[in-house]
Design a protein around this motif. Sequence first.
Motif, PDB file in Angstrom:
ATOM      1  N   LEU A  45       0.855  -1.179   0.000  1.00  0.00           N
ATOM      2  CA  LEU A  45       0.000   0.000   0.000  1.00  0.00           C
ATOM      3  C   LEU A  45       0.893   1.233   0.000  1.00  0.00           C
ATOM      4  O   LEU A  45       1.826   1.331   0.802  1.00  0.00           O
ATOM      5  CB  LEU A  45      -0.898   0.010   1.247  1.00  0.00           C
ATOM      6  CG  LEU A  45      -1.972   1.106   1.296  1.00  0.00           C
ATOM      7  CD1 LEU A  45      -3.053   0.836   0.258  1.00  0.00           C
ATOM      8  CD2 LEU A  45      -2.597   1.192   2.686  1.00  0.00           C
ATOM      9  N   VAL A  46       0.610   2.157  -0.910  1.00  0.00           N
ATOM     10  CA  VAL A  46       1.330   3.427  -0.957  1.00  0.00           C
ATOM     11  C   VAL A  46       0.589   4.413  -0.066  1.00  0.00           C
ATOM     12  O   VAL A  46      -0.625   4.588  -0.197  1.00  0.00           O
ATOM     13  CB  VAL A  46       1.426   3.960  -2.406  1.00  0.00           C
ATOM     14  CG1 VAL A  46       2.058   5.348  -2.420  1.00  0.00           C
ATOM     15  CG2 VAL A  46       2.221   2.993  -3.266  1.00  0.00           C
ATOM     16  N   GLU A  47       1.329   5.050   0.843  1.00  0.00           N
ATOM     17  CA  GLU A  47       0.674   5.929   1.803  1.00  0.00           C
ATOM     18  C   GLU A  47       1.647   6.966   2.358  1.00  0.00           C
ATOM     19  O   GLU A  47       2.855   6.889   2.149  1.00  0.00           O
ATOM     20  CB  GLU A  47       0.072   5.112   2.947  1.00  0.00           C
ATOM     21  CG  GLU A  47       1.071   4.208   3.648  1.00  0.00           C
ATOM     22  CD  GLU A  47       0.419   3.269   4.647  1.00  0.00           C
ATOM     23  OE1 GLU A  47      -0.218   3.757   5.596  1.00  0.00           O
ATOM     24  OE2 GLU A  47       0.556   2.044   4.475  1.00  0.00           O
ATOM     25  N   THR A  48       1.099   7.923   3.070  1.00  0.00           N
ATOM     26  CA  THR A  48       1.913   8.893   3.781  1.00  0.00           C
ATOM     27  C   THR A  48       2.432   8.265   5.071  1.00  0.00           C
ATOM     28  O   THR A  48       1.781   7.382   5.636  1.00  0.00           O
ATOM     29  CB  THR A  48       1.102  10.158   4.117  1.00  0.00           C
ATOM     30  OG1 THR A  48      -0.132   9.757   4.752  1.00  0.00           O
ATOM     31  CG2 THR A  48       0.797  10.978   2.882  1.00  0.00           C
ATOM     32  N   PRO A  49       3.589   8.699   5.552  1.00  0.00           N
ATOM     33  CA  PRO A  49       4.084   8.195   6.839  1.00  0.00           C
ATOM     34  C   PRO A  49       3.051   8.450   7.939  1.00  0.00           C
ATOM     35  O   PRO A  49       2.397   9.499   7.954  1.00  0.00           O
ATOM     36  CB  PRO A  49       5.351   9.012   7.074  1.00  0.00           C
ATOM     37  CG  PRO A  49       5.781   9.459   5.717  1.00  0.00           C
ATOM     38  CD  PRO A  49       4.518   9.662   4.950  1.00  0.00           C
ATOM     39  N   ALA A  50       2.939   7.504   8.849  1.00  0.00           N
ATOM     40  CA  ALA A  50       1.947   7.633   9.926  1.00  0.00           C
ATOM     41  C   ALA A  50       2.350   6.742  11.087  1.00  0.00           C
ATOM     42  O   ALA A  50       3.149   5.810  10.926  1.00  0.00           O
ATOM     43  CB  ALA A  50       0.553   7.254   9.429  1.00  0.00           C
TER      44      ALA A  50
END
Length: 199
Positions: A81-86
């Motif tokens: 999954l491509v995502e923003t850091p969290a």
Amino acid sequence: MTEHENFRPISAEVLSSDWGTLTKYRYELRRRNGAWQQQTREAYDRGNGATCLLHNPDSGCILLTRQFRLPVFLNGGHTSLVETPAGLLDGENAEVRMRAELIEETGYHIDALTHLFDIYMSPGSVTEYLAFFTGTYRAHDRKTEGGGSYAEGEDIEVLEVPLTDAAKMIENGYIRDAKTIILIQHLMIAELQRTKGEC
């Protein structure tokens, strides 16, 4: 009449308590017509979190991550999954925790972050809200390779993507993570307003 006057708890039964806590609640809720209705719902509590989109105004690129997410694999078969850091706050200040998460996941040390808003991502079943941040980065801000925490089973790839390409990745379904889409579209709107202001 306050909102609490419309809610009467009956019972709470913990069904599972491992990484988070799954609880089954019974309660009465006053409907808009004044009648009370008994309901049963389950809620999953794993604490609150934070997420951040870093943007390089010189190159027009943003920083994203790619990693395996079990729920995504189970419901769709996607291996990443491509995502923003969290990350979860774990009782810390959201901005402090977010800066630590950026170092851990991306390797970038960022001093100044801008808090945008707090959003409940799945309010029908999960208590968590996310604090949303933005920030800017340059190449010299990278201090480590990032990649996440081995002890937590993370194997995170850092992606540097032009904002225009990220928009296309949303359209073609390559980016399908809600927090990431919100932050990318927020940045696109901000960039559009900025360029219009320059005309």
